[in-house]
Design a protein around this motif. Structure first.
Motif, mmCIF file in Angstrom:
data_model
loop_
_atom_site.group_PDB
_atom_site.id
_atom_site.type_symbol
_atom_site.label_atom_id
_atom_site.label_comp_id
_atom_site.label_asym_id
_atom_site.label_seq_id
_atom_site.Cartn_x
_atom_site.Cartn_y
_atom_site.Cartn_z
ATOM 1 N N GLN A 108 0.854 -1.182 0.000
ATOM 2 C CA GLN A 108 0.000 0.000 0.000
ATOM 3 C C GLN A 108 0.887 1.227 0.000
ATOM 4 N N GLN A 109 0.295 2.370 -0.334
ATOM 5 C CA GLN A 109 1.079 3.602 -0.267
ATOM 6 C C GLN A 109 0.258 4.769 0.242
ATOM 7 N N ILE A 110 0.964 5.686 0.858
ATOM 8 C CA ILE A 110 0.415 7.002 1.149
ATOM 9 C C ILE A 110 1.100 7.932 0.154
ATOM 10 N N TYR A 111 0.311 8.567 -0.690
ATOM 11 C CA TYR A 111 0.844 9.519 -1.660
ATOM 12 C C TYR A 111 0.196 10.842 -1.312
ATOM 13 N N GLU A 112 0.996 11.749 -0.798
ATOM 14 C CA GLU A 112 0.435 12.936 -0.152
ATOM 15 C C GLU A 112 1.290 14.164 -0.401
ATOM 16 N N LYS A 113 0.611 15.302 -0.472
ATOM 17 C CA LYS A 113 1.301 16.596 -0.415
ATOM 18 C C LYS A 113 0.966 17.188 0.943
ATOM 19 N N SER A 114 1.985 17.326 1.769
ATOM 20 C CA SER A 114 1.801 17.779 3.146
ATOM 21 C C SER A 114 2.152 19.248 3.263
ATOM 22 N N PHE A 115 1.400 19.911 4.122
ATOM 23 C CA PHE A 115 1.623 21.329 4.401
ATOM 24 C C PHE A 115 2.216 21.468 5.800
ATOM 25 N N PHE A 116 3.282 22.243 5.892
ATOM 26 C CA PHE A 116 3.984 22.456 7.163
ATOM 27 C C PHE A 116 4.060 23.949 7.462
ATOM 28 N N LYS A 117 4.075 24.248 8.737
ATOM 29 C CA LYS A 117 4.160 25.621 9.210
ATOM 30 C C LYS A 117 5.081 25.638 10.407
ATOM 31 N N ARG A 118 5.525 26.825 10.785
ATOM 32 C CA ARG A 118 6.222 26.935 12.066
ATOM 33 C C ARG A 118 5.219 27.308 13.140
ATOM 34 N N GLU A 119 5.318 26.638 14.272
ATOM 35 C CA GLU A 119 4.512 26.986 15.446
ATOM 36 C C GLU A 119 5.518 27.125 16.579
ATOM 37 N N ASN A 120 5.567 28.285 17.216
ATOM 38 C CA ASN A 120 6.609 28.591 18.202
ATOM 39 C C ASN A 120 8.004 28.315 17.624
ATOM 40 N N GLN A 121 8.218 28.800 16.416
ATOM 41 C CA GLN A 121 9.489 28.681 15.679
ATOM 42 C C GLN A 121 9.798 27.270 15.167
#
Ligand SMILES: [Zn+2]
Length: 134
Positions: A108-121
């Motif tokens: 199986q696979q997870i094919y994903e575009k993930s969004f990241f942010k900084r929280e408390n740097q």
């Protein structure tokens, strides 16, 4: 003994994701955070998966089932396909990846575009868009 990091970086685990997971060092880029989260999946380290998740979207109620699931599958590898921003000087970033695993004998696979942010740097995972299997 220097075992290679599960994230596929070809770096020793102790010099790649391990220091990030154990809070000895911060992920410098969102790719490093992404890799450390994949590695945490391979060891069903849900404490780290929660800690590295933005507080606004953290799936606290799913922690127990996530841990059970992550431990029940056999993680096969991670491929980083693309990334946008998410560097040392950025506050947001995207990583597109495929993660492969065996579940009940099926690949199986997870094919994903993930969004990241900084929280408390610190870089944290916010959300992801799943692509159809291809
Ligand atoms: Zn790694």
């Amino acid at each position: 003994m220097n075992k290679l990091c599960p994230c596929g970086s070809n770096q020793p685990y102790t010099e790649c994701c391990e220091p990030i997971i154990s809070s000895k060092k911060e992920a410098a880029t969102c790719e490093e955070l992404m890799r450390s989260r994949y590695t945490a999946f391979t060891t069903a380290n849900v404490d780290y998966l929660m800690r590295s998740h933005h507080t606004e979207t953290r799936p606290v109620k799913e922690a127990v089932s996530l841990k059970r699931w992550a431990a029940s599958v056999h993680w096969m590898g991670l491929a980083i396909l693309d990334k946008e921003a998410g560097q040392v000087t950025d506050d947001t970033g995207y990583v597109e990846f495929r993660a492969l695993y065996l579940e009940a004998g099926q690949l199986q696979q997870i094919y994903e575009k993930s969004f990241f942010k900084r929280e408390n740097q610190k870089w944290v995972y916010v959300s992801g868009i799943h692509f159809p299997k291809a």
